[in-house]
Design an enzyme around this catalytic site. Structure first.
Site, mmCIF file in Angstrom:
data_model
loop_
_atom_site.group_PDB
_atom_site.id
_atom_site.type_symbol
_atom_site.label_atom_id
_atom_site.label_comp_id
_atom_site.label_asym_id
_atom_site.label_seq_id
_atom_site.Cartn_x
_atom_site.Cartn_y
_atom_site.Cartn_z
ATOM 1 N N GLU A 41 -9.446 -4.568 -5.045
ATOM 2 C CA GLU A 41 -8.707 -3.587 -4.239
ATOM 3 C C GLU A 41 -9.608 -2.612 -3.483
ATOM 4 O O GLU A 41 -9.316 -2.224 -2.360
ATOM 5 C CB GLU A 41 -7.741 -2.803 -5.128
ATOM 6 C CG GLU A 41 -6.544 -3.600 -5.618
ATOM 7 C CD GLU A 41 -5.485 -3.810 -4.545
ATOM 8 O OE1 GLU A 41 -5.704 -3.393 -3.402
ATOM 9 O OE2 GLU A 41 -4.441 -4.403 -4.858
ATOM 10 N N HIS A 78 -7.954 -5.221 -0.498
ATOM 11 C CA HIS A 78 -6.680 -4.517 -0.361
ATOM 12 C C HIS A 78 -5.890 -5.091 0.815
ATOM 13 O O HIS A 78 -6.419 -5.279 1.905
ATOM 14 C CB HIS A 78 -6.954 -3.028 -0.140
ATOM 15 C CG HIS A 78 -5.735 -2.171 -0.124
ATOM 16 N ND1 HIS A 78 -4.903 -2.033 -1.211
ATOM 17 C CD2 HIS A 78 -5.200 -1.381 0.844
ATOM 18 C CE1 HIS A 78 -3.921 -1.207 -0.920
ATOM 19 N NE2 HIS A 78 -4.069 -0.807 0.328
ATOM 20 N N SER A 129 0.840 -1.187 0.000
ATOM 21 C CA SER A 129 0.000 0.000 0.000
ATOM 22 C C SER A 129 0.887 1.254 0.000
ATOM 23 O O SER A 129 1.724 1.410 -0.875
ATOM 24 C CB SER A 129 -0.948 -0.042 1.204
ATOM 25 O OG SER A 129 -1.971 0.902 1.082
#
Length: 569
Positions: free
Chosen positions: A345, A458, A227
């Site tokens: 995501e 995610h 991330s």
């Protein structure tokens, strides 16, 4: 005679009790010690499920001086030496942050949350090294940069013991300043910005000078991150400040070209921040001086700044030009690169963190356009062209569920998929070996915390990369004791792929699924319990963003230019 035997028996019992008091009822506790250039550290030894290999763990080793007082907002300074043996067996404080904002991270895997104390004195790293690793053993080093939108996160949330044991590597997890403390910038010498990024650079310098006694090879260092941590890792590839400090890179669902992650004009945000914190001034020097006098908690807990994004800064030094310019000009470090995304995501974790879950379920076309406008503006899409983008995803769908899915797909593409594919193409064209993946497995633990329609959300791959099913400490955020046998095997495979890439620059090895290189054919690996090679990841959507939309925008600008020319006649 009987009295003599009784006394002997009592003496034996007493001696046995003494042994129990001294040694305990379990195995003897091992506290490994290592000499660094700054002093000696004492860690602890831990086990890992499924293997007899032990791991030496050293927590909270300082790589820079505490960034306090006049050093707040400054680049990090090298840590000072200490006398005696430093205890490195307990979890260090996290960098100062709004702990409440970190609550969303418990939904990464299975609802677990690890909250540590917080402090501005937080520039430390953790080391996980196979117990049999001796000084000069030359094991690959993997340096992890945590995510958290550059505002939350902790090194200790990522237990590297399983990855170290199964992959025979030395894992290092680093902390860096977050939020306003890590990324505030006035755009000049008073607060150039990027101090959190420079913390990571300082940690990599520390690794170069100190990792050998821990059994690591300073000439085989891989930086990897997820991330926002992936954004920092990809930034390290572009920044001259990190030259020579690493040899391979891995990004998981995040690159520096993600919209909003880096800013060329930081002054407006600096004004907003200082106005909110009663430090408003036309003088950058006065602004910074005022902020240095504030309590740290006041800087990170302001409710008016709760949703503020603190980006990296194009400052002319750390980043001489914008990432897109640097990628086009190719002056960056050409290293083997492994990068990828998850197949859902923007499904649940990020929308929840942004407060969009309820809106998303009842999404209208107008809502989608309103939410999308800021990011499309940052991508230089004219307002008149924004409906074209929405129509690409929404089409003629009027069903609420279809609109929700279209919004998720759009946001996932804009913030993660498109930037990652674009970045990988630039790297490929520069000659760097690139390996691309899409993680497609929904962890079984999601059943407890996420709706059934959520796929690989995610950050879902993190527990598999770090060997979550094999972590002995089940309170760890990525511990995954409920993993199925299929998921355990998937984790073993991914640990082997990631560590073999760290060792050789290639994730392919005997017994592992074939992973094609990302070349002009754009092949990649679809990661799930039954992996297979794919080609042209999301081809239609990627073509829309790289070719169709730019062409339409160019045509629109030309029409505007022609219209103005007609009006001027």
């Amino acid at each position: 005679m009987r009295l003599h035997r009784l006394r002997a028996r009592l003496n034996a019992v007493a001696f046995g009790l003494l042994l129990l008091l001294v040694h305990g009822q379990g195995p003897e506790i091992v506290q490994p010690e290592v000499d660094t250039t700054l002093g000696r550290v004492r860690g602890r030894q831990v086990g890992v499920k499924g293997t007899d290999r032990l791991v030496n763990v050293f927590l909270g080793i300082p790589f820079a001086q505490p960034p306090l007082g006049p050093d707040r907002f400054s680049a990090p300074h090298p840590a000072q030496p200490w006398e005696g043996v430093r205890d490195a067996s307990a979890a260090p404080p996290m960098c100062l942050q709004d702990v409440e904002s970190m609550n969303n991270s418990r939904f990464v895997l299975n609802g677990k949350q690890q909250i540590f104390s917080v402090s501005e004195d937080c520039l430390v790293l953790n080391i996980y090294s196979p117990a049999e690793a001796t000084a000069g053993a030359g094991r690959p080093v993997m340096v992890w940069v945590h995510g958290g939108a550059l505002i939350t996160g902790a090194a200790t949330s990522y237990d590297g013991s399983a990855l170290a044991a199964y992959g025979d590597v030395v894992v290092v997890t680093v902390q860096y300043r977050l939020g306003v403390l890590g990324f505030f910038s006035t755009g000049d010498e008073h607060a150039p910005g990027n101090q959190g990024f420079l913390d990571v650079v300082a940690a990599l310098r520390w690794v170069q000078g100190n990792i050998t006694p821990f059994g690591g090879d300073l000439n085989c260092v891989t930086v990897f991150g997820g991330s926002a941590g992936g954004s920092i890792v990809s930034g390290l590839v572009l920044s001259p400040m990190a030259a020579g400090l690493f040899h391979r890179a891995i990004t998981q669902s995040g690159v520096i070209t993600t919209p909003g992650i880096i800013e060329s004009h930081p002054w407006p945000l600096a004004q907003k921040i200082t106005n909110t914190l009663a430090c408003s001034s036309s003088s950058p020097a006065e602004m910074v001086q005022c902020l240095r006098q504030k309590e740290g908690e006041e800087l990170v807990l302001s409710k008016k700044l709760k949703s503020t994004i603190y980006p990296l800064t194009v400052d002319g030094t750390v980043f001489p030009k914008s990432p897109k310019e640097l990628l086009k000009e190719k002056p960056f470090h050409s290293v083997p690169f492994l990068m990828g995304v998850n197949n859902h995501e923007f499904s649940w974790l990020i929308p929840r963190g942004w407060g969009l879950l309820d809106t998303m379920e009842q999404m209208s076309r107008e809502d989608m356009l309103a939410i999308s406008t800021p990011v499309l503006t940052s991508l230089d899409v004219p307002p008149e062209m924004m409906p074209t983008v929405i129509d690409e995803y929404l089409g003629s769908n009027s069903d609420a569920q279809a609109k929700c899915l279209a919004f998720q797909e759009f946001m996932g593409d804009v913030f993660i998929n498109v930037p990652t594919v674009s970045f990988s193409r630039y790297l490929r064209d520069s000659g760097s070996p690139v390996f691309f993946y899409e993680f497609q497995h929904r962890p079984s633990s999601f059943a407890k915390i996420k709706p059934a329609w959520v796929k690989a959300d995610h950050a879902a791959e993190g527990a598999f990369v770090f060997g979550g099913p094999f972590l002995m400490d089940e309170s760890s955020r990525l511990a995954f004791p409920e993993a199925t046998e299929e998921e355990k095997q998937l984790s073993l495979t991914m640990m082997a792929q990631w560590t073999h890439f760290a060792r050789t620059g290639d994730p392919n090895s005997k017994g592992l699924p074939p992973w094609p290189r990302f070349n002009q054919a754009e092949q990649y690996l679809e990661i799930n319990p039954v992996p297979r090679a794919g080609q042209k990841f999301r081809e239609t959507r990627m073509q829309f963003w790289s070719e169709t939309l730019p062409s339409k925008i160019q045509q629109w600008h030309q029409k505007q230019k022609n219209r103005k020319a007609q009006e001027d006649l």
